[in-house]
Design a protein around this motif. Structure first.
Motif, PDB file in Angstrom:
ATOM      1  N   ALA A  90       1.432 -16.041  -5.131  1.00 51.91           N
ATOM      2  CA  ALA A  90       2.686 -16.554  -4.564  1.00 51.91           C
ATOM      3  C   ALA A  90       3.892 -15.967  -5.292  1.00 51.91           C
ATOM      4  O   ALA A  90       4.909 -15.628  -4.661  1.00 51.91           O
ATOM      5  N   LEU A  91       3.785 -15.842  -6.611  1.00 54.15           N
ATOM      6  CA  LEU A  91       4.888 -15.308  -7.408  1.00 54.15           C
ATOM      7  C   LEU A  91       5.208 -13.872  -7.011  1.00 54.15           C
ATOM      8  O   LEU A  91       6.370 -13.513  -6.791  1.00 54.15           O
ATOM      9  N   LEU A  92       4.178 -13.051  -6.883  1.00 57.89           N
ATOM     10  CA  LEU A  92       4.398 -11.652  -6.530  1.00 57.89           C
ATOM     11  C   LEU A  92       4.802 -11.491  -5.062  1.00 57.89           C
ATOM     12  O   LEU A  92       5.587 -10.593  -4.727  1.00 57.89           O
ATOM     13  N   ALA A  93       4.280 -12.357  -4.198  1.00 57.05           N
ATOM     14  CA  ALA A  93       4.665 -12.298  -2.783  1.00 57.05           C
ATOM     15  C   ALA A  93       6.152 -12.596  -2.619  1.00 57.05           C
ATOM     16  O   ALA A  93       6.839 -11.984  -1.791  1.00 57.05           O
ATOM     17  N   ALA A  94       6.657 -13.541  -3.432  1.00 56.66           N
ATOM     18  CA  ALA A  94       8.077 -13.883  -3.371  1.00 56.66           C
ATOM     19  C   ALA A  94       8.953 -12.714  -3.801  1.00 56.66           C
ATOM     20  O   ALA A  94      10.117 -12.619  -3.406  1.00 56.66           O
ATOM     21  N   GLU A  95       8.388 -11.813  -4.604  1.00 51.58           N
ATOM     22  CA  GLU A  95       9.118 -10.627  -5.059  1.00 51.58           C
ATOM     23  C   GLU A  95       8.908  -9.434  -4.134  1.00 51.58           C
ATOM     24  O   GLU A  95       9.364  -8.330  -4.429  1.00 51.58           O
ATOM     25  N   GLY A  96       8.168  -9.646  -3.032  1.00 54.18           N
ATOM     26  CA  GLY A  96       7.980  -8.579  -2.056  1.00 54.18           C
ATOM     27  C   GLY A  96       6.679  -7.811  -2.166  1.00 54.18           C
ATOM     28  O   GLY A  96       6.449  -6.863  -1.408  1.00 54.18           O
ATOM     29  N   VAL A 147       3.244  -7.874  -1.192  1.00 57.15           N
ATOM     30  CA  VAL A 147       2.318  -8.602  -0.314  1.00 57.15           C
ATOM     31  C   VAL A 147       1.046  -7.803  -0.027  1.00 57.15           C
ATOM     32  O   VAL A 147      -0.017  -8.372   0.194  1.00 57.15           O
ATOM     33  N   ASP A 148       1.147  -6.486  -0.017  1.00 55.59           N
ATOM     34  CA  ASP A 148      -0.018  -5.653   0.303  1.00 55.59           C
ATOM     35  C   ASP A 148      -0.803  -5.328  -0.969  1.00 55.59           C
ATOM     36  O   ASP A 148      -0.981  -4.171  -1.343  1.00 55.59           O
ATOM     37  N   ILE A 149      -1.268  -6.378  -1.650  1.00 59.65           N
ATOM     38  CA  ILE A 149      -2.018  -6.210  -2.893  1.00 59.65           C
ATOM     39  C   ILE A 149      -3.204  -7.158  -2.885  1.00 59.65           C
ATOM     40  O   ILE A 149      -3.243  -8.138  -2.136  1.00 59.65           O
ATOM     41  N   ASN A 150      -4.179  -6.866  -3.732  1.00 57.45           N
ATOM     42  CA  ASN A 150      -5.365  -7.711  -3.879  1.00 57.45           C
ATOM     43  C   ASN A 150      -5.418  -8.211  -5.311  1.00 57.45           C
ATOM     44  O   ASN A 150      -5.377  -7.417  -6.262  1.00 57.45           O
ATOM     45  N   ILE A 151      -5.494  -9.524  -5.491  1.00 57.05           N
ATOM     46  CA  ILE A 151      -5.483 -10.129  -6.827  1.00 57.05           C
ATOM     47  C   ILE A 151      -6.782 -10.896  -7.038  1.00 57.05           C
ATOM     48  O   ILE A 151      -7.171 -11.704  -6.186  1.00 57.05           O
ATOM     49  N   GLN A 152      -7.440 -10.652  -8.166  1.00 55.71           N
ATOM     50  CA  GLN A 152      -8.692 -11.337  -8.494  1.00 55.71           C
ATOM     51  C   GLN A 152      -8.681 -11.768  -9.953  1.00 55.71           C
ATOM     52  O   GLN A 152      -8.032 -11.152 -10.798  1.00 55.71           O
ATOM     53  N   GLU A 153      -9.422 -12.811 -10.215  1.00 48.01           N
ATOM     54  CA  GLU A 153      -9.640 -13.258 -11.593  1.00 48.01           C
ATOM     55  C   GLU A 153     -11.006 -12.755 -12.044  1.00 48.01           C
ATOM     56  O   GLU A 153     -11.949 -12.717 -11.258  1.00 48.01           O
ATOM     57  N   PHE A 154     -11.119 -12.321 -13.315  1.00 52.01           N
ATOM     58  CA  PHE A 154     -12.440 -11.945 -13.817  1.00 52.01           C
ATOM     59  C   PHE A 154     -12.667 -12.578 -15.185  1.00 52.01           C
ATOM     60  O   PHE A 154     -11.736 -12.895 -15.916  1.00 52.01           O
ATOM     61  N   GLN A 155     -13.938 -12.750 -15.528  1.00 49.23           N
ATOM     62  CA  GLN A 155     -14.318 -13.609 -16.640  1.00 49.23           C
ATOM     63  C   GLN A 155     -14.536 -12.880 -17.967  1.00 49.23           C
ATOM     64  O   GLN A 155     -14.906 -13.509 -18.951  1.00 49.23           O
ATOM     65  N   ASP A 156     -14.322 -11.578 -18.012  1.00 48.40           N
ATOM     66  CA  ASP A 156     -14.559 -10.857 -19.263  1.00 48.40           C
ATOM     67  C   ASP A 156     -13.733 -11.429 -20.413  1.00 48.40           C
ATOM     68  O   ASP A 156     -14.203 -11.581 -21.537  1.00 48.40           O
ATOM     69  N   GLU A 213      -4.948  -4.935  -7.423  1.00 47.97           N
ATOM     70  CA  GLU A 213      -5.142  -3.631  -6.794  1.00 47.97           C
ATOM     71  C   GLU A 213      -4.039  -3.390  -5.772  1.00 47.97           C
ATOM     72  O   GLU A 213      -3.683  -4.287  -5.008  1.00 47.97           O
ATOM     73  N   SER A 214      -3.509  -2.165  -5.775  1.00 51.00           N
ATOM     74  CA  SER A 214      -2.420  -1.817  -4.866  1.00 51.00           C
ATOM     75  C   SER A 214      -2.551  -0.358  -4.465  1.00 51.00           C
ATOM     76  O   SER A 214      -3.121   0.455  -5.198  1.00 51.00           O
ATOM     77  N   LYS A 215      -2.012  -0.021  -3.312  1.00 47.29           N
ATOM     78  CA  LYS A 215      -1.986   1.368  -2.873  1.00 47.29           C
ATOM     79  C   LYS A 215      -0.759   2.099  -3.398  1.00 47.29           C
ATOM     80  O   LYS A 215      -0.645   3.319  -3.248  1.00 47.29           O
TER      81      LYS A 215
END
Length: 733
Positions: A505-511, A513-522, A530-532
């Motif tokens: 939501a934070l990044l979408a508010a900054e414009g 939107v065409d990104i993929n966000i994931q949490e990882f446990q390492d 991830e973004s193009k």
């Protein structure tokens, strides 16, 4: 090594050879330890930045391109030196690329500085309101240019009053605004530059003088009086870091050609330390699992195998230091994988010894025959894996080459320790009057008709491979990682631990939107984005502003040109590896029917593993391509063991048909196949469990590939020979 007249090695020779081995082991220990001082660690382990810059040579005559590239390298080196980096590596690659490697430091400002041209210009601002009005209407007068700065339009004279060539040096200074210190960039001109600056300011009192850096206005102060001291300031909303970065660019001089970031791979120290820990834990777990199994299963033979494995790891490290190679995270995975594959040579020998003992032969004769019969198979099997490793090295890049190097060193050292060192140890034990050579048996002698199942297995395999290929095609570009299609992968550790939906939501508010966000446990609080597009700078600023602490773990940026090149190189590596294996097997077995059957089975293994990998949600990347090539090398090991056994039993089964010969060969080697597959699975499982997110796709693909490779050697590669050999009898091979 053992005399053909069945006499054991002379005691004097034996003692000398054992002393030589012991001396080499001790010398190797002193040569490579402590590891952190004597082995080069890759950027993915120690942290640092790998940046590939493409130069735009379109405006440079071809005969001057080489000089322009050399000048660019010198300029980049001066810029990096301002950050206090120790031993950066800057080298020209190809005709128009420059590779910059900065160990131990990750700073986004470095990347920004590397691509700044650093062209400083001073231009007068027109005070003719009529001309400005026409320019704003789209009619820019000849000899002028329109630029924007802080929301205002400025009509500049095209003629340059001063340039960066007139600059002696720049420095960070501090002015004052509203009672607060404000960073500025101070300029000091050369004697000639001071004269020019004084003349320009004397003749244009009351006008504005625009300061332009790389085509962008950074300020347009009004000239209040003639400035004769040879000094000036660039003011603006600089942070201290931005002011220092601008100074670094100006002091290094302008780049002769524009540079663009084609590829960037950055690993923060935190993730580098975590990778080392995970790598060491993977090695420890893999070694313990394998050592425990062979010790229990083979008893005395297990002790000898463990000694050989320890020497394998030691000699790999020696090779890394001797050749000045770099140890990377995939390289550690290669070392772990070597453990499982090195067991294969020892298992081949021990299973051969078991066969000789089961025929009632004395221990000394059984050991001698076991080595003699296994030696050819060991060389054939390992050399085919070496072919795959060589093409990985040729067509790989960065950490992938590290994997290829450690895998190659592991193959060579495992051949040496199994064939030479192991034989010496057994000879020494025989001198102690060894009476028994006990071993457990996990797989009983079988008489299964494997060929009978060939049609069912071929149909099932064909169906699954086609299903995987259809799914791969359906996913299109989504099946590829950024290595092959370009884009950016960002990993951060955020404190306090965020909710992914909050970040989204934070990044979408900054414009964004065409990104993929994931949490990882390492790592606690770690997220992956991830973004193009290249969004690393602004995303870090946003996160750093909103959260208490943000650590950059990893940044991977691949331009579309580099992605296309990497994809072509990966395809070439796979095709040439399989071609090399085809020619080698055909040469060794004197028949292309064996070679074609083996390579078809390898295609089956690679495509099957690829399909399962994509179904499981992993993407095709440089690391997963590495896994696929490793699968090809591993799978051919099993196949060659069976083929060698076919070649061996032909003389005593001349009246048998092809199916009977193949069945016999598979049944006689099934114990070895099961044991080596199990030990290799144990070490790959350790990578899968402890290797972390960076090696998740790699280790998963290997897990699938090892199981599929074992299956195909028995049910695909061997029965396929029937389709290529019409005769019912096999004669001399």
């Amino acid at each position: 090594l053992l005399q053909k007249d069945k006499a054991m090695i002379k005691k004097s020779d034996l003692k000398l050879r054992l002393f030589t081995i012991l001396f080499l082991a001790v010398l190797s220990l002193f040569y490579v330890f402590p590891l952190q001082e004597k082995i080069n660690l890759g950027l993915d382990l120690q942290g640092g930045m790998h940046v590939l810059l493409d130069a735009d040579l379109s405006g440079i005559p071809s005969e001057e391109a080489s000089n322009a590239m050399d000048a660019s390298v010198a300029t980049l080196r001066r810029r990096i030196d301002t950050f206090g980096v120790r031993e950066p590596s800057i080298a020209i690659q190809g005709r128009q690329s420059i590779l910059v490697q900065v160990p131990g430091l990750v700073d986004r400002q470095i990347v920004d500085n590397l691509r700044e041209v650093g062209r400083l210009e001073f231009k007068l601002v027109s005070d003719d309101e009529g001309k400005k009005e026409k320019a704003l209407e789209g009619e820019i007068p000849e000899g002028y240019q329109l630029k924007e700065y802080e929301g205002q339009k400025y009509l500049l004279e095209s003629q340059v009053a001063l340039t960066g060539a007139d600059l002696s040096r720049s420095y960070v200074s501090y002015g004052e605004q509203r009672g607060l210190p404000l960073p500025e960039v101070g300029l000091r001109f050369t004697s000639e530059g001071s004269r020019k600056f004084a003349e320009v300011t004397r003749q244009n009192v009351g006008r504005q003088l625009a300061i332009i850096l790389d085509g962008q206005i950074t300020g347009a102060p009004q000239i209040r009086e003639a400035i004769v001291g040879g000094r000036a300031q660039i003011t603006g909303n600089f942070t201290v870091d931005e002011a220092r970065a601008t100074v670094a660019v100006l002091n290094s001089g302008a780049l002769p050609v524009p540079l663009h970031v084609a590829e960037e791979r950055s690993v923060g120290p935190l993730l580098g330390f975590d990778s080392i820990q995970r790598g060491m834990q993977s090695i420890a777990l893999g070694a313990l699992l394998v050592a425990g199994f062979v010790l229990i299963y083979y008893l005395l033979g297990g002790i000898v195998t463990i000694i050989c494995l320890i020497l394998d790891l030691l000699f790999i490290l020696v090779g890394l230091r001797l050749f000045g190679a770099t140890l990377t995270l995939p390289g550690i995975a290669g070392m772990i994988l070597t453990l499982g594959m090195a067991v294969d040579a020892n298992v081949l020998i021990l299973e051969r010894i078991r066969e000789e003992l089961s025929q009632g032969k004395p221990i000394s004769i059984a050991i001698r025959n076991g080595f003699d019969k296994a030696k050819r198979t060991i060389f054939d099997a390992n050399l085919t894996t070496l072919i795959a490793a060589i093409f990985l090295f040729i067509y790989g890049t960065g950490p992938i080459r590290g994997f290829a190097i450690t895998l190659s060193l592991g193959i060579l050292s495992s051949i040496f320790t199994a064939v030479f060192v192991g034989r010496m140890i057994y000879a020494f034990v025989l001198e102690l009057r060894l009476k028994r050579f006990p071993m457990f048996s996990l797989v009983p002698r079988s008489h299964i008709d494997f060929i009978k199942l060939k049609n069912v297995c071929l149909i099932i395999s064909l169906f699954l491979v086609l299903a995987g290929l259809i799914n791969f095609h359906r996913k299109g570009e989504d099946a590829y990682g950024i290595d092959f299609v370009g884009g950016q992968n960002l990993e951060y550790k955020i404190t306090p631990k965020p909710d992914v939906s909050e970040i989204r939501a934070l990044l979408a508010a900054e414009g964004f939107v065409d990104i993929n966000i994931q949490e990882f446990q390492d790592i606690e609080g770690a997220i992956a984005i991830e973004s193009k597009e290249d969004i690393a700078g602004p995303v870090f600023e946003i996160l750093d502003r909103e959260f208490d602490s943000v650590d950059e773990l990893r940044v991977a940026t691949i331009g579309p040109r580099v992605g296309g090149v990497l994809r072509r190189r990966a395809i070439s590596a796979i095709i040439l590896s399989l071609l090399g294996i085809l020619l080698f097997v055909a040469y060794r077995f004197k028949h292309f029917d064996f070679a074609f059957a083996a390579v078809i089975a390898l295609f089956h293994d690679v495509l099957f593993s690829l399909g399962v990998m994509i179904f499981a949600g992993h993407q095709l990347s440089l690391l997963t391509v590495t896994a696929l090539l490793t699968i090809a090398g591993y799978s051919i090991n099993d196949t060659i063991v069976i083929y060698d056994r076919i070649r061996e039993i032909l003389p005593r089964m001349q009246k048998a048909n092809l199916s009977e010969v193949i069945n016999t060969a598979i049944n006689e080697t099934i114990s070895r196949t099961a044991i080596t597959s199990l030990t290799t699975l144990l070490v790959v499982l350790s990578i899968f469990l402890l290797g972390g997110r960076a090696l998740a796709g790699f280790s998963f693909t290997l897990l699938v590939g090892i199981m599929v490779g074992t299956y195909s050697s028995v049910f695909i590669a061997s029965p396929l020979v029937l389709f290529f050999r019409k005769s019912r009898l096999l004669h001399k091979s």
